[in-house]
Design a protein around this motif. Structure first.
Motif, PDB file in Angstrom:
ATOM      1  N   PHE A 234       0.841  -1.216   0.000  1.00  0.00           N
ATOM      2  CA  PHE A 234       0.000   0.000   0.000  1.00  0.00           C
ATOM      3  C   PHE A 234       0.867   1.254   0.000  1.00  0.00           C
ATOM      4  N   ALA A 235       1.890   1.284   0.847  1.00  0.00           N
ATOM      5  CA  ALA A 235       2.767   2.461   0.923  1.00  0.00           C
ATOM      6  C   ALA A 235       3.469   2.680  -0.413  1.00  0.00           C
ATOM      7  N   ALA A 236       3.882   1.578  -1.041  1.00  0.00           N
ATOM      8  CA  ALA A 236       4.562   1.690  -2.336  1.00  0.00           C
ATOM      9  C   ALA A 236       3.614   2.256  -3.385  1.00  0.00           C
ATOM     10  N   GLU A 237       2.412   1.710  -3.432  1.00  0.00           N
ATOM     11  CA  GLU A 237       1.431   2.168  -4.434  1.00  0.00           C
ATOM     12  C   GLU A 237       1.048   3.618  -4.235  1.00  0.00           C
ATOM     13  N   GLU A 238       0.874   3.986  -2.990  1.00  0.00           N
ATOM     14  CA  GLU A 238       0.387   5.337  -2.697  1.00  0.00           C
ATOM     15  C   GLU A 238       1.524   6.338  -2.523  1.00  0.00           C
ATOM     16  N   HIS A 239       2.752   5.845  -2.715  1.00  0.00           N
ATOM     17  CA  HIS A 239       3.914   6.722  -2.619  1.00  0.00           C
ATOM     18  C   HIS A 239       3.983   7.412  -1.252  1.00  0.00           C
ATOM     19  N   LEU A 240       4.036   6.564  -0.225  1.00  0.00           N
ATOM     20  CA  LEU A 240       4.089   7.075   1.144  1.00  0.00           C
ATOM     21  C   LEU A 240       5.388   6.630   1.823  1.00  0.00           C
ATOM     22  N   PHE A 241       5.935   7.498   2.620  1.00  0.00           N
ATOM     23  CA  PHE A 241       7.099   7.191   3.452  1.00  0.00           C
ATOM     24  C   PHE A 241       6.595   6.400   4.657  1.00  0.00           C
ATOM     25  N   LEU A 242       7.229   5.264   4.955  1.00  0.00           N
ATOM     26  CA  LEU A 242       6.771   4.411   6.057  1.00  0.00           C
ATOM     27  C   LEU A 242       7.541   4.716   7.338  1.00  0.00           C
ATOM     28  N   MET A 243       6.817   4.873   8.435  1.00  0.00           N
ATOM     29  CA  MET A 243       7.452   5.022   9.746  1.00  0.00           C
ATOM     30  C   MET A 243       6.965   3.890  10.640  1.00  0.00           C
ATOM     31  N   ALA A 244       7.895   3.023  11.056  1.00  0.00           N
ATOM     32  CA  ALA A 244       7.528   1.852  11.855  1.00  0.00           C
ATOM     33  C   ALA A 244       8.060   2.015  13.276  1.00  0.00           C
ATOM     34  N   ASP A 245       7.141   2.211  14.191  1.00  0.00           N
ATOM     35  CA  ASP A 245       7.461   2.379  15.612  1.00  0.00           C
ATOM     36  C   ASP A 245       7.469   0.986  16.229  1.00  0.00           C
ATOM     37  N   GLU A 246       8.679   0.478  16.455  1.00  0.00           N
ATOM     38  CA  GLU A 246       8.821  -0.918  16.880  1.00  0.00           C
ATOM     39  C   GLU A 246       9.468  -1.018  18.258  1.00  0.00           C
ATOM     40  N   VAL A 247       9.115  -0.087  19.140  1.00  0.00           N
ATOM     41  CA  VAL A 247       9.770  -0.034  20.455  1.00  0.00           C
ATOM     42  C   VAL A 247       9.361  -1.206  21.356  1.00  0.00           C
ATOM     43  N   TYR A 248       8.281  -1.904  21.012  1.00  0.00           N
ATOM     44  CA  TYR A 248       7.854  -3.051  21.826  1.00  0.00           C
ATOM     45  C   TYR A 248       8.247  -4.369  21.177  1.00  0.00           C
ATOM     46  N   GLN A 249       9.320  -4.381  20.398  1.00  0.00           N
ATOM     47  CA  GLN A 249       9.629  -5.560  19.589  1.00  0.00           C
ATOM     48  C   GLN A 249       9.899  -6.816  20.399  1.00  0.00           C
ATOM     49  N   ASP A 250      10.306  -6.709  21.645  1.00  0.00           N
ATOM     50  CA  ASP A 250      10.482  -7.915  22.483  1.00  0.00           C
ATOM     51  C   ASP A 250       9.225  -8.254  23.276  1.00  0.00           C
ATOM     52  N   ASN A 251       8.233  -7.380  23.252  1.00  0.00           N
ATOM     53  CA  ASN A 251       7.041  -7.581  24.074  1.00  0.00           C
ATOM     54  C   ASN A 251       5.941  -8.290  23.302  1.00  0.00           C
ATOM     55  N   VAL A 252       6.148  -9.570  23.044  1.00  0.00           N
ATOM     56  CA  VAL A 252       5.130 -10.376  22.373  1.00  0.00           C
ATOM     57  C   VAL A 252       4.810 -11.549  23.299  1.00  0.00           C
ATOM     58  N   TYR A 253       3.533 -11.677  23.676  1.00  0.00           N
ATOM     59  CA  TYR A 253       3.162 -12.640  24.711  1.00  0.00           C
ATOM     60  C   TYR A 253       2.321 -13.806  24.197  1.00  0.00           C
ATOM     61  N   MET A 254       1.538 -13.543  23.197  1.00  0.00           N
ATOM     62  CA  MET A 254       0.493 -14.484  22.797  1.00  0.00           C
ATOM     63  C   MET A 254       1.093 -15.595  21.944  1.00  0.00           C
ATOM     64  N   GLU A 255       0.713 -16.822  22.242  1.00  0.00           N
ATOM     65  CA  GLU A 255       1.173 -17.916  21.404  1.00  0.00           C
ATOM     66  C   GLU A 255       0.667 -17.742  19.984  1.00  0.00           C
ATOM     67  N   GLY A 256       1.546 -18.044  19.024  1.00  0.00           N
ATOM     68  CA  GLY A 256       1.154 -17.888  17.625  1.00  0.00           C
ATOM     69  C   GLY A 256       1.493 -16.509  17.098  1.00  0.00           C
ATOM     70  N   CYS A 257       1.734 -15.559  17.973  1.00  0.00           N
ATOM     71  CA  CYS A 257       2.139 -14.219  17.529  1.00  0.00           C
ATOM     72  C   CYS A 257       3.661 -14.139  17.503  1.00  0.00           C
ATOM     73  N   GLN A 258       4.163 -13.342  16.577  1.00  0.00           N
ATOM     74  CA  GLN A 258       5.597 -13.188  16.444  1.00  0.00           C
ATOM     75  C   GLN A 258       5.863 -11.777  15.952  1.00  0.00           C
ATOM     76  N   PHE A 259       6.980 -11.194  16.404  1.00  0.00           N
ATOM     77  CA  PHE A 259       7.324  -9.870  15.899  1.00  0.00           C
ATOM     78  C   PHE A 259       8.027  -9.996  14.554  1.00  0.00           C
ATOM     79  N   HIS A 260       7.535  -9.273  13.542  1.00  0.00           N
ATOM     80  CA  HIS A 260       8.201  -9.168  12.244  1.00  0.00           C
ATOM     81  C   HIS A 260       8.563  -7.708  12.037  1.00  0.00           C
ATOM     82  N   SER A 261       9.837  -7.435  11.825  1.00  0.00           N
ATOM     83  CA  SER A 261      10.191  -6.037  11.587  1.00  0.00           C
ATOM     84  C   SER A 261       9.774  -5.643  10.169  1.00  0.00           C
TER      85      SER A 261
END
Lengths: 492, 492
Positions: free
Chosen positions: B261-288
């Protein structure tokens, strides 16, 4: 996907298109910023250092950086007590350690008690830890012969720069002829011009009088504000005392005159007093704007709005890396104070280690405490050496034909005037930049050209710190002598 | 003195005039800022704490603050190794001390070698100490399965907030219909709306889907950007993952969709990933975002502009007070990078203690080092407790009639939905603010109303951290149960 309908995309996909963020689309105010203290000369100096490490041959073996007021980088040692207390705060297991003096432990304990969860790792109130703001207020009262200071007027900050920008931000409004204008000295410390460029506020330049030891003349302030009223709304007057880059110390009379001028012209006063302990010249003394304002009586002290700034980065401690600082606001509108508190809360809080260090600066060891003697010895030695170097810098530079240097009354810099040969002036767009770059390439000395601070048209200067260790400072001064002679001959 | 000619002065002198800086003359963009995480509820909580200290009787004996992600304030202990190394850096005499493990000493020595004059008191390069930027790049490479990271793309910062504001500043330009628009989620972390207000950029809201566990649907992004193109120039898309205040963790597919979507719409992406180690739920995983972008192939990875943010304040370490952080910029225009370097140089450098702490976060003890076992034990314990509390919070809140809570998949917050009685909704201008203030006054629990983060009209929430110590968290949840029942009855 109907790629052809999207902006800036080719029919073949995403390739060959302009970036979203490029120099044409970026914030134009940011483009206008200039900050010479870390500009092209300094970048080249870093490059040269890398080249030296890689074995590239140069006419020198090291780059000596006299471009920035960074005392520890130039070899000044930290104050032992300050670092002991911070280490205890960082790793409280050390509170059990016999090697630390009791007063350091007490101070650390007191700071930790004031931190959330007893840890430097917690956020503080956005205006800073309350106990530390109280200590700052007590420090100001003592400094200013008992004139009261209210902890609620103290905002801790990330160095003084942060607080200065915050104040300029609050003051900026209007468009076109009603746009906020801010008076700054020329020469100035380029934080001011940079912040005004970013805020798209109007810079109103007033010139310091080089012939009178960079003193400030109120008639020049009048000239500047009068001219500015034609095209903007002058709302603030910034003063740096002791001066950066010019090293002058304002006398009491001059400060009174400035306050009277600000009152008459209805200007908010900003007093950058980060060099308040750096006064070297006999007969000179630091007077805070706050103290002078209150001594002028309630006609002034009840109406003139003042923000004054201090920092852990300069004076005898030189703890730049901790980014500690504060501002005190006087006569600030209570509603604006709420807005200020809200504004600083967005960035949560200044570094807690910086806040803790500031607490030690404003509340150092007392005469009855075990660390007092060492503290006084270290502080005195640091200030004494700076004073010696200030004198030496002035004396040596003034023996060089074509360089004229005002006395370094205070702060950490000299801003000598250069007589440059016509050919050099005609050859280069920015002759002092050309001069400084050549000095760097040929001698390994890193200074900042006067143009980075502003100077009267047709005059040329550089800013040099007095911070290199005495032996290095001698080398710097002799290299400047040799270079200036060679440069003058080359272009004559 | 011709006082009568000066603006805002009476004939009798300076008295009775308006302040230079008041709410009418101050920066209007600052006035527009809202920042609820430290808003009126929190200010009242501080007041109540003072009242309790002064002996004022309340229906509770302490205020429990669950308003801000401040782990240490809530009792979490620092990681021993981190604090040992910082103490060694602060007070290098300790390098002689046998009590400190060798790996801590080596790490401290390495950091000090990279500091000017071997002191934390020196300024660093404005983008941060080079060795630390190299360590950050290595950390990112390891996290992202070997996808290269270039230290020249790393800018250290004063917490993540500082870097986020810097990026938004670079992106802001234009006037009227060409003014920069920035897409932010609703609910959002109010740093974003505050920064956009200050910059007078246009906030483009896209709504997260509460019914699908706060997931992000690209069709909603399309709706939002299309509507926004009518009145501004959408240029950036901000994502917080794991989510604040909503606690969701984005799956890989969703991240791919967002990048496309960002590529198509020509948008600069800002990814706030300060909680990257805070994943608790089984089946969930952090992807940067960086990793997913590069795995999508060069059609995307060579063009999509991305800035991602990390910090020392969250995850397992929670070192908020050190104000450490970094951003990595991908595909940034080289000329813009120079402008960015210039812009950050005006504030000289981030806190060196914060930089040093960040270095330890990205380069923790290794398996063959003496501190490894303790480090792993402490990290695991902190994350395990957070995970338990995340589960408990969801479970208990969902047993309360009138409260519905999505799973806390990650981060440190829950943002449950409140069913409020009509009478309460009609009685208060901001029903959730009214609810939270009453909860504070009656129960001593400090939360932030949903309105501070944004929510769909007619829905009501609060944000609550999962950080109070387990026993306290139980009390908080039971008090909320009791209060919600009472509130519902009172207004039914």
């Amino acid at each position: 996907l109907i790629l052809s309908l999207k902006p800036n995309m080719t029919e073949n996909g995403l390739g060959h298109r302009e970036r979203v963020l490029n120099v044409d689309t970026m914030n134009p105010n940011v483009k206008r910023i200039e900050y010479a203290v870390r500009g092209p000369i300094v970048q080249r100096a870093v490059q040269i250092e890398k080249e030296l490490k890689e074995g590239v041959k140069k006419p020198f073996t090291e780059v000596i950086k006299a471009n920035i007021g960074d005392a520890h980088a130039m070899g000044q040692k930290p104050i032992t007590f300050f670092r002991q207390v911070i280490a205890l705060c960082v790793y409280p297991d050390l509170l059990e350690d016999d090697k630390f003096p009791e007063d350091a432990k007490n101070r650390a304990w007191r700071i930790l008690q004031a931190c959330g969860g007893g840890s430097l790792g917690a956020y503080s109130a956005s205006s800073g830890i309350e106990v530390i703001r109280q200590d700052v207020a007590k420090y100001i009262e003592k400094r200013d012969s008992g004139i009261p200071s209210n902890p609620d007027d103290i905002y801790l900050s990330t160095g003084a720069s942060d607080a200065i920008v915050t104040m300029l931000k609050l003051l900026t409004s209007g468009e076109g002829k009603t746009r906020t204008g801010v008076m700054i000295s020329i020469p100035q410390y380029p934080l001011y011009s940079a912040a005004l460029a970013e805020l798209a506020a109007v810079q109103i330049s007033y010139y310091l009088d080089e012939d009178k030891c960079w003193s400030l003349d109120v008639s020049e302030l009048r000239r500047a504000v009068k001219a500015a009223r034609e095209h903007c709304n002058p709302r603030a007057l910034c003063i740096i005392n002791p001066g950066n880059p010019t090293g002058q110390v304002q006398n009491r009379q001059c400060i009174e005159d400035v306050i009277r001028f600000a009152a008459e012209e209805h200007l908010f006063l900003m007093a950058d007093e980060v060099y308040q302990d750096n006064v070297y010249m006999e007969g000179c003394q630091f007077h805070s704007f706050k103290k002078v304002l209150f001594e002028m009586g309630s006609e002034y002290s009840s109406v003139v709005e003042l923000a004054s700034f201090h920092s852990t980065s300069k004076c005898y401690m030189g703890e730049c890396g901790f980014r500690g600082g504060y501002m005190e606001v006087i006569n600030m509108d209570p509603e604006v104070k709420l807005q200020l508190t809200k504004l600083v809360s967005v960035q949560l809080c200044p570094s807690i280690t910086g806040q803790a260090l500031l607490d030690l600066v404003v509340n150092p060891p007392q005469p009855d405490e075990p660390s007092y003697a060492t503290f006084i010895k270290e502080r005195t030695a640091n200030l004494h050496i700076l004073s010696e170097k200030a004198k030496m810098t002035e004396q040596v530079l003034n023996t060089i034909p074509g360089i004229h240097c005002n006395p370094v009354q205070g702060a950490m810099y000299t801003f000598p005037r250069l007589t440059l040969p016509e050919k050099a002036i005609n050859a280069a767009k920015a002759p002092d930049m050309f001069y400084c770059m050549k000095l760097l390439e040929e001698m390994g000395i890193c200074l900042v050209p006067g143009s980075g601070f502003g100077q009267r048209d047709g005059t040329y200067h550089f800013r040099m710190t007095i911070l290199p260790a005495t032996e290095k400072l001698k080398i710097v001064l002799e290299k400047i002598r040799e270079f200036h002679k060679r440069f003058t001959e080359e272009f004559s």
